[in-house]
Write an enzyme that holds these catalytic residues in place. Structure first.
Site, short mmCIF file in Angstrom:
data_model
loop_
_atom_site.label_atom_id
_atom_site.label_comp_id
_atom_site.label_asym_id
_atom_site.label_seq_id
_atom_site.Cartn_x
_atom_site.Cartn_y
_atom_site.Cartn_z
N SER A 148 -30.21 57.19 88.18
CA SER A 148 -29.33 58.02 89.34
C SER A 148 -29.43 59.53 89.01
O SER A 148 -29.53 60.01 87.89
CB SER A 148 -28.01 57.86 89.15
N GLY A 149 -30.15 60.19 89.98
CA GLY A 149 -30.37 61.61 89.93
C GLY A 149 -29.51 62.63 89.53
O GLY A 149 -29.71 63.43 88.61
N THR A 161 -34.52 55.76 106.86
CA THR A 161 -35.50 57.06 106.71
C THR A 161 -35.01 57.60 105.23
O THR A 161 -33.88 57.77 105.05
CB THR A 161 -35.03 57.98 107.71
N GLY A 193 -27.19 55.35 91.73
CA GLY A 193 -26.64 54.35 90.87
C GLY A 193 -26.37 53.04 91.28
O GLY A 193 -26.59 51.89 90.87
N THR A 194 -25.23 53.27 92.01
CA THR A 194 -24.33 52.32 92.62
C THR A 194 -25.17 51.38 93.64
O THR A 194 -25.44 50.02 93.47
CB THR A 194 -23.22 53.00 93.48
N ASN A 201 -21.35 54.29 79.77
CA ASN A 201 -20.81 55.65 80.01
C ASN A 201 -19.74 56.25 79.38
O ASN A 201 -19.73 57.58 79.34
CB ASN A 201 -20.85 55.56 81.68
N GLN A 233 -27.20 55.97 82.47
CA GLN A 233 -26.83 57.04 81.35
C GLN A 233 -27.86 57.10 80.12
O GLN A 233 -27.60 57.95 79.30
CB GLN A 233 -25.61 56.37 80.57
N CYS A 236 -6.77 55.46 87.60
CA CYS A 236 -5.62 55.40 88.05
C CYS A 236 -5.66 54.20 89.31
O CYS A 236 -6.15 54.07 89.98
CB CYS A 236 -5.32 56.57 88.76
N1 PLP Z 1 -23.93 53.13 86.17
C1 PLP Z 1 -23.29 53.86 85.55
C2 PLP Z 1 -23.25 53.43 83.90
C3 PLP Z 1 -22.85 54.97 85.63
O1 PLP Z 1 -22.16 55.74 84.83
C4 PLP Z 1 -22.29 55.41 86.97
C5 PLP Z 1 -21.94 56.57 87.35
O2 PLP Z 1 -21.04 57.14 86.64
C6 PLP Z 1 -23.16 54.61 87.99
C7 PLP Z 1 -23.79 53.26 87.36
C8 PLP Z 1 -23.22 54.91 89.49
O3 PLP Z 1 -24.18 55.90 89.74
P1 PLP Z 1 -23.84 56.77 91.09
O4 PLP Z 1 -22.77 57.74 90.97
O5 PLP Z 1 -25.16 57.38 91.16
O6 PLP Z 1 -23.70 55.94 92.02
#
Ligand code: PLP
Length: 387
Positions: free
Chosen positions: A198-199, A236, A70-71, A150, A178, A323
């Site tokens: 995100s998987g 790859t 996801g990031t 999230n 999410q 934190c």
């Molecule tokens: N975006 C949202 C809303 C998320 O909740 C998260 C993960 O907590 C991410 C992006 C990041 O995804 P990943 O952990 O696959 O990098």
């Protein structure tokens, strides 16, 4: 038996996904760019996963780019749109409640000369359409607003927001990390240009995800390297992870309707029992939500202490606190909704998933009241008093 109620952090990997990943790692080790049979078998696995992921999102296979999660998908969408280098469009819009993957990417771009507007949310956690109308202009390149949050699970009015963005010629990205796999996601109904998934949020492997890029949308690639993924994501391909993502997407598609309503019923019972039985328990995020999430504050309680006490009982939940520099910062999402720092710091997220049962929810709602009373006694707090 431990009870896992932290599915928005990550989910257990489905056994069919484990079998597929392990089978592919052992038997299908070809490079998907190779012309020989080993390579072509790997490519066939990618094609298969691409079709399944596309069908989960109501998209075309050619619109799916596999990423490292996801990031990375959020980075590719935002930096890719920014990288188009249109000098007349140097403005980005997002919301104050996005995940760090979006917030910190936009922050980084502002250090490189971009301007950004962060739209507020109301007390229920929803972005106001009028705020987008006020902020947007012909200088806006991209609007990025998450599909579901999230921490509180609230859903944004994506198609209305996207239509405002499009009327100013801006691209629209949504972080659907999410929602994908646990709530219906259809890219044409949402009327957007870019969508991240995100998987590991829907029982697939970690470190693999996808960016849906609407056909015809121009985007620059963030990585330099080979021509994989139609020149959009060099490197790859993680064939085993992607095959696992495909299986997770298939399972999620098949179970979506049933699980969404099953989890909704469990969540509603968990939530109403807590709010009824525990004085000073308050719901955070009252707008339309994904069915698996609830966020509740417990007046007079430090959420971290409650989390640890629940963990000792075998129940895993989470807090939104982060934190930073050795102190606990209250969640930026709850603060953006107008919660006091004290209330934000007394908030717990319960996020449900495939393995959760009615019996587990019964155990959680029975375990909570004595733990909350004990923690309040220790801190000398009475539920009736306001903090
Ligand atoms: N975006 C949202 C809303 C998320 O909740 C998260 C993960 O907590 C991410 C992006 C990041 O995804 P990943 O952990 O696959 O990098």
């Amino acid at each position: 038996m431990r009870i896992y109620l932290d599915h928005n952090a990550t989910t257990p990997v489905d056994s069919a996904v484990v079998d597929t990943v392990s089978h592919v790692l052992q038997n299908c080790y070809g490079n998907a760019s190779s012309v020989h049979t080993f390579g072509q078998s790997a490519k066939a696995l990618l094609d298969d996963a691409r079709s399944t992921v596309a069908s989960l999102l109501g998209a075309q296979p050619a619109e799916i780019v596999f990423t490292g999660g996801g990031t990375e998908s959020d980075n590719l969408a935002i930096r890719g749109a920014a990288g188009l280098h249109n000098p007349s469009r140097r403005h980005l819009i997002t919301s104050t409640i996005e995940h760090e993957a979006v917030l910190n990417t936009i922050k980084d771009l502002t250090r490189q000369g971009w301007t950004a507007t962060y739209l507020p949310v109301d007390a229920s956690g929803i972005v106001n359409l009028a705020d987008l109308e006020d902020a947007i202009s012909e200088q806006t390149a991209l609007v990025s607003i998450m599909h579901a949050n999230n921490e509180i699970g609230t859903l944004q009015p994506i198609n209305k927001l996207a239509s405002i963005a499009h009327s100013f010629g801006a691209l629209f990205h949504t972080d659907a990390v999410q929602t994908a796999g646990k709530h219906p996601v259809n890219v044409s109904e949402l009327d957007i240009d870019l969508l991240s998934i995100s998987g590991h949020k829907f029982n697939g492997p970690k470190g693999v995800g996808a960016l849906w890029i609407k056909r015809g949308t121009r985007l620059t690639s963030s990585l330099t390297g080979g021509r994989q993924e139609r020149n959009r994501r060099a490197g790859t391909e993680n064939v085993a992870g992607i095959a696992g993502l495909g299986i997770a997407a298939r399972i999620a598609s098949n179970k979506l309707t049933g699980e969404t309503s099953r989890l909704g019923q469990l969540r509603d019972r968990l939530e109403s029992d807590i709010l009824r039985n525990i004085a000073g328990a308050e719901l955070n995020g009252t707008g339309e939500r994904v069915s698996n999430t609830t966020n509740i504050s417990f007046r007079g309680i430090e959420a971290e202490a409650l989390l640890i006490a629940l963990d000792l009982e075998g129940i895993a939940v989470s807090t939104g606190s982060a934190c930073s520099s050795g102190t606990l910062e209250p969640s930026h999402v709850l603060r953006a909704m107008g919660l006091t720092p004290q209330r934000a710091q007394s908030s717990i997220r319960f996020s449900l998933g495939l393995g959760n049962t009615e019996e587990q929810i019964t155990r959680v709602v029975e375990s909570l009241p004595p733990i909350v009373s004990k923690l309040r006694q220790l801190s000398g707090h009475h539920a009736a008093s306001r903090t």
